[in-house]
Design a protein around this motif. Structure first.
Motif, PDB file in Angstrom:
ATOM      1  N   VAL A  95       0.868  -1.179   0.000  1.00  0.00           N
ATOM      2  CA  VAL A  95       0.000   0.000   0.000  1.00  0.00           C
ATOM      3  C   VAL A  95       0.902   1.225   0.000  1.00  0.00           C
ATOM      4  O   VAL A  95       1.538   1.527   1.016  1.00  0.00           O
ATOM      5  CB  VAL A  95      -0.927   0.031   1.234  1.00  0.00           C
ATOM      6  CG1 VAL A  95      -1.698   1.354   1.279  1.00  0.00           C
ATOM      7  CG2 VAL A  95      -1.901  -1.130   1.200  1.00  0.00           C
ATOM      8  N   PRO A  96       1.016   1.936  -1.144  1.00  0.00           N
ATOM      9  CA  PRO A  96       1.851   3.129  -1.190  1.00  0.00           C
ATOM     10  C   PRO A  96       1.178   4.303  -0.490  1.00  0.00           C
ATOM     11  O   PRO A  96      -0.035   4.280  -0.235  1.00  0.00           O
ATOM     12  CB  PRO A  96       1.992   3.394  -2.690  1.00  0.00           C
ATOM     13  CG  PRO A  96       0.746   2.825  -3.277  1.00  0.00           C
ATOM     14  CD  PRO A  96       0.384   1.631  -2.432  1.00  0.00           C
ATOM     15  N   GLU A  97       1.973   5.331  -0.191  1.00  0.00           N
ATOM     16  CA  GLU A  97       1.402   6.520   0.457  1.00  0.00           C
ATOM     17  C   GLU A  97       0.388   7.203  -0.460  1.00  0.00           C
ATOM     18  O   GLU A  97      -0.669   7.643  -0.027  1.00  0.00           O
ATOM     19  CB  GLU A  97       2.511   7.497   0.846  1.00  0.00           C
ATOM     20  CG  GLU A  97       2.003   8.710   1.590  1.00  0.00           C
ATOM     21  CD  GLU A  97       3.114   9.606   2.089  1.00  0.00           C
ATOM     22  OE1 GLU A  97       2.804  10.567   2.816  1.00  0.00           O
ATOM     23  OE2 GLU A  97       4.295   9.353   1.761  1.00  0.00           O
ATOM     24  N   GLU A 100      -2.273   5.604  -7.661  1.00  0.00           N
ATOM     25  CA  GLU A 100      -3.181   5.834  -8.771  1.00  0.00           C
ATOM     26  C   GLU A 100      -4.117   4.630  -8.878  1.00  0.00           C
ATOM     27  O   GLU A 100      -3.659   3.497  -8.931  1.00  0.00           O
ATOM     28  CB  GLU A 100      -2.397   6.009 -10.077  1.00  0.00           C
ATOM     29  CG  GLU A 100      -1.500   7.244 -10.111  1.00  0.00           C
ATOM     30  CD  GLU A 100      -2.280   8.535 -10.138  1.00  0.00           C
ATOM     31  OE1 GLU A 100      -3.436   8.508 -10.619  1.00  0.00           O
ATOM     32  OE2 GLU A 100      -1.749   9.568  -9.682  1.00  0.00           O
ATOM     33  N   MET A 101      -5.410   4.908  -8.884  1.00  0.00           N
ATOM     34  CA  MET A 101      -6.388   3.827  -8.977  1.00  0.00           C
ATOM     35  C   MET A 101      -7.210   3.988 -10.256  1.00  0.00           C
ATOM     36  O   MET A 101      -7.297   5.084 -10.807  1.00  0.00           O
ATOM     37  CB  MET A 101      -7.317   3.841  -7.754  1.00  0.00           C
ATOM     38  CG  MET A 101      -6.580   3.704  -6.431  1.00  0.00           C
ATOM     39  SD  MET A 101      -7.690   3.773  -5.000  1.00  0.00           S
ATOM     40  CE  MET A 101      -8.534   2.200  -5.157  1.00  0.00           C
ATOM     41  N   TYR A 102      -7.795   2.888 -10.684  1.00  0.00           N
ATOM     42  CA  TYR A 102      -8.684   2.940 -11.844  1.00  0.00           C
ATOM     43  C   TYR A 102     -10.060   3.412 -11.367  1.00  0.00           C
ATOM     44  O   TYR A 102     -10.957   2.622 -11.089  1.00  0.00           O
ATOM     45  CB  TYR A 102      -8.766   1.557 -12.502  1.00  0.00           C
ATOM     46  CG  TYR A 102      -7.451   1.078 -13.071  1.00  0.00           C
ATOM     47  CD1 TYR A 102      -6.906   1.692 -14.202  1.00  0.00           C
ATOM     48  CD2 TYR A 102      -6.766   0.026 -12.482  1.00  0.00           C
ATOM     49  CE1 TYR A 102      -5.694   1.257 -14.722  1.00  0.00           C
ATOM     50  CE2 TYR A 102      -5.548  -0.413 -13.001  1.00  0.00           C
ATOM     51  CZ  TYR A 102      -5.022   0.204 -14.113  1.00  0.00           C
ATOM     52  OH  TYR A 102      -3.817  -0.230 -14.629  1.00  0.00           O
ATOM     53  N   ASP A 143     -20.414  -1.914  -5.764  1.00  0.00           N
ATOM     54  CA  ASP A 143     -20.709  -1.715  -7.180  1.00  0.00           C
ATOM     55  C   ASP A 143     -20.795  -0.239  -7.560  1.00  0.00           C
ATOM     56  O   ASP A 143     -21.287   0.108  -8.640  1.00  0.00           O
ATOM     57  CB  ASP A 143     -22.007  -2.452  -7.540  1.00  0.00           C
ATOM     58  CG  ASP A 143     -21.855  -3.961  -7.382  1.00  0.00           C
ATOM     59  OD1 ASP A 143     -20.917  -4.519  -7.994  1.00  0.00           O
ATOM     60  OD2 ASP A 143     -22.628  -4.563  -6.627  1.00  0.00           O
ATOM     61  N   ALA A 144     -20.287   0.620  -6.678  1.00  0.00           N
ATOM     62  CA  ALA A 144     -20.167   2.045  -7.007  1.00  0.00           C
ATOM     63  C   ALA A 144     -18.773   2.302  -7.569  1.00  0.00           C
ATOM     64  O   ALA A 144     -17.804   1.640  -7.206  1.00  0.00           O
ATOM     65  CB  ALA A 144     -20.388   2.893  -5.757  1.00  0.00           C
ATOM     66  N   ARG A 145     -18.687   3.256  -8.478  1.00  0.00           N
ATOM     67  CA  ARG A 145     -17.383   3.583  -9.062  1.00  0.00           C
ATOM     68  C   ARG A 145     -16.464   4.191  -8.004  1.00  0.00           C
ATOM     69  O   ARG A 145     -16.901   4.990  -7.167  1.00  0.00           O
ATOM     70  CB  ARG A 145     -17.551   4.547 -10.237  1.00  0.00           C
ATOM     71  CG  ARG A 145     -18.323   3.930 -11.407  1.00  0.00           C
ATOM     72  CD  ARG A 145     -18.258   4.825 -12.632  1.00  0.00           C
ATOM     73  NE  ARG A 145     -19.122   4.300 -13.690  1.00  0.00           N
ATOM     74  CZ  ARG A 145     -18.782   3.328 -14.523  1.00  0.00           C
ATOM     75  NH1 ARG A 145     -17.578   2.770 -14.408  1.00  0.00           N
ATOM     76  NH2 ARG A 145     -19.618   2.913 -15.462  1.00  0.00           N
ATOM     77  N   ILE A 146     -15.194   3.825  -8.082  1.00  0.00           N
ATOM     78  CA  ILE A 146     -14.217   4.303  -7.096  1.00  0.00           C
ATOM     79  C   ILE A 146     -14.101   5.824  -7.144  1.00  0.00           C
ATOM     80  O   ILE A 146     -13.791   6.458  -6.132  1.00  0.00           O
ATOM     81  CB  ILE A 146     -12.853   3.622  -7.337  1.00  0.00           C
ATOM     82  CG1 ILE A 146     -12.977   2.116  -7.065  1.00  0.00           C
ATOM     83  CG2 ILE A 146     -11.768   4.226  -6.456  1.00  0.00           C
ATOM     84  CD1 ILE A 146     -11.744   1.315  -7.407  1.00  0.00           C
ATOM     85  N   ALA A 147     -14.385   6.435  -8.277  1.00  0.00           N
ATOM     86  CA  ALA A 147     -14.335   7.894  -8.391  1.00  0.00           C
ATOM     87  C   ALA A 147     -15.277   8.578  -7.402  1.00  0.00           C
ATOM     88  O   ALA A 147     -15.044   9.722  -7.008  1.00  0.00           O
ATOM     89  CB  ALA A 147     -14.679   8.315  -9.814  1.00  0.00           C
ATOM     90  N   SER A 148     -16.321   7.873  -6.979  1.00  0.00           N
ATOM     91  CA  SER A 148     -17.290   8.456  -6.047  1.00  0.00           C
ATOM     92  C   SER A 148     -16.890   8.239  -4.581  1.00  0.00           C
ATOM     93  O   SER A 148     -17.567   8.738  -3.684  1.00  0.00           O
ATOM     94  CB  SER A 148     -18.680   7.845  -6.287  1.00  0.00           C
ATOM     95  OG  SER A 148     -18.696   6.459  -5.914  1.00  0.00           O
ATOM     96  N   TYR A 149     -15.809   7.521  -4.337  1.00  0.00           N
ATOM     97  CA  TYR A 149     -15.390   7.187  -2.984  1.00  0.00           C
ATOM     98  C   TYR A 149     -14.697   8.366  -2.292  1.00  0.00           C
ATOM     99  O   TYR A 149     -14.017   9.172  -2.935  1.00  0.00           O
ATOM    100  CB  TYR A 149     -14.415   6.009  -3.007  1.00  0.00           C
ATOM    101  CG  TYR A 149     -15.048   4.644  -3.104  1.00  0.00           C
ATOM    102  CD1 TYR A 149     -16.308   4.460  -3.662  1.00  0.00           C
ATOM    103  CD2 TYR A 149     -14.380   3.518  -2.642  1.00  0.00           C
ATOM    104  CE1 TYR A 149     -16.879   3.202  -3.745  1.00  0.00           C
ATOM    105  CE2 TYR A 149     -14.937   2.260  -2.719  1.00  0.00           C
ATOM    106  CZ  TYR A 149     -16.188   2.110  -3.277  1.00  0.00           C
ATOM    107  OH  TYR A 149     -16.746   0.856  -3.352  1.00  0.00           O
ATOM    108  N   MET A 153     -12.511   5.651   2.049  1.00  0.00           N
ATOM    109  CA  MET A 153     -13.052   4.493   1.329  1.00  0.00           C
ATOM    110  C   MET A 153     -12.028   3.959   0.337  1.00  0.00           C
ATOM    111  O   MET A 153     -11.843   2.747   0.207  1.00  0.00           O
ATOM    112  CB  MET A 153     -14.349   4.881   0.622  1.00  0.00           C
ATOM    113  CG  MET A 153     -15.496   5.201   1.572  1.00  0.00           C
ATOM    114  SD  MET A 153     -16.906   5.971   0.736  1.00  0.00           S
ATOM    115  CE  MET A 153     -17.579   4.570  -0.186  1.00  0.00           C
ATOM    116  N   LYS A 154     -11.346   4.860  -0.358  1.00  0.00           N
ATOM    117  CA  LYS A 154     -10.304   4.433  -1.302  1.00  0.00           C
ATOM    118  C   LYS A 154      -9.179   3.712  -0.559  1.00  0.00           C
ATOM    119  O   LYS A 154      -8.617   2.731  -1.069  1.00  0.00           O
ATOM    120  CB  LYS A 154      -9.758   5.629  -2.070  1.00  0.00           C
ATOM    121  CG  LYS A 154     -10.724   6.222  -3.084  1.00  0.00           C
ATOM    122  CD  LYS A 154     -10.095   7.381  -3.834  1.00  0.00           C
ATOM    123  CE  LYS A 154     -11.048   7.944  -4.882  1.00  0.00           C
ATOM    124  NZ  LYS A 154     -10.468   9.086  -5.616  1.00  0.00           N
TER     125      LYS A 154
END
Length: 271
Positions: A95-97, A100-102, A143-149, A153-154
């Motif tokens: 787990v980096p500090e 970049e996530m999709y 099932d929610a997009r990670i962009a909304s986290y 949560m991320k």
């Protein structure tokens, strides 16, 4: 000031998860790492700390195979990583500090994809992802997009992706960033349980009280060298300090925090 030299763990070398000898890394004319010796055995939670620029991230990136050009020897799981390909990476979690996530993927898609990259069958990856996310209280958002986290949560998704494939060696860089108090307690307990099952965990953070409480062993880098290596109780006995923060300041020769804070406070109050 150097308090304690790096010391080999008393277990036999054949039991070492990690064995680093005389590790050196130079950028331009400056040595970021200047002769690191470090060994780690299964079941340890190692607080890996040091001031910015001390070489923590470089050491970890070398072990992850992300940085080349070093000298010395780095052996993981008994194999020299410079000579034995990339198969060892299947046994590592990270787990980096900052990561970049999709963001366009849902957590379910992201974690299942990550699990498959590590060789898990899709159904198993998805099942383990559901269990991990449920444990972190995010089953409703699978099932929610990670962009909304949110940031927290991320971070839970990153922790889940790090652990999904059951790694033996885990690197965590500020893993509690953005987490609420209940989740922090869950992660602390989880790390202790994983260490009890033989996992080796490198825990890097600038929050000294957390490092002090969670680590079975503390390795402090300063100036590209190991300045201290031992349990907190051992280091405190040698240095006479009451807290890890005080010990950190002693070893890194930083005693100006009060004066700097006063200068900043005065600047804030200027009219």
């Amino acid at each position: 000031m150097e308090l304690a030299k790096a010391r080999p763990h008393p277990d036999a070398q054949s039991d070492m998860i990690l064995d680093i000898r005389d590790l050196r890394m130079k950028y331009d004319d400056r040595y970021v790492l200047n002769g690191i010796d470090l060994q780690a055995a299964p079941g340890q939670i190692i607080g890996y700390i040091g001031p910015n620029g001390a070489g923590k991230s470089t050491t970890i990136k070398i072990m992850l195979g992300l940085v080349q050009g070093y000298t010395g020897e780095v052996r993981l799981f008994g194999e020299d990583i410079a000579r034995n390909g990339h198969e060892y990476k299947r046994r590592i979690g990270y787990v980096p500090e900052t990561a970049e996530m999709y963001d366009s993927l849902t957590a379910r898609e992201y974690l299942t994809f990550t699990g498959e990259l590590y060789g898990l069958a899709p159904a198993l990856a998805e099942s383990k992802a559901e269990t991990l996310m449920d444990g972190f209280g995010l089953s409703h958002a699978m099932d929610a997009r990670i962009a909304s986290y949110s940031k927290g949560m991320k971070q839970k998704v990153l922790l889940s992706s790090c652990l999904l494939h059951d790694p033996d060696l885990i690197f965590l860089d500020e893993p509690l960033s953005g987490l609420d108090a209940n989740s922090v307690m869950v992660v602390k307990e989880l790390l202790e349980l994983l260490a009890g099952r033989g996992k080796t965990i490198f825990y890097s953070s600038h929050i000294m009280d957390v490092v002090e409480k969670i680590s079975s062993r503390i390795v402090l880098l300063s100036g590209g060298r190991v300045a201290a290596d031992g349990s907190f109780e051992e280091l405190r006995a040698r240095g006479g300090e009451k807290s890890l923060e005080e010990l950190f300041n002693q070893l890194t020769d930083f005693h100006e925090h009060r004066k700097i804070a006063e200068r900043l406070a005065d600047a804030v109050g200027e009219r």
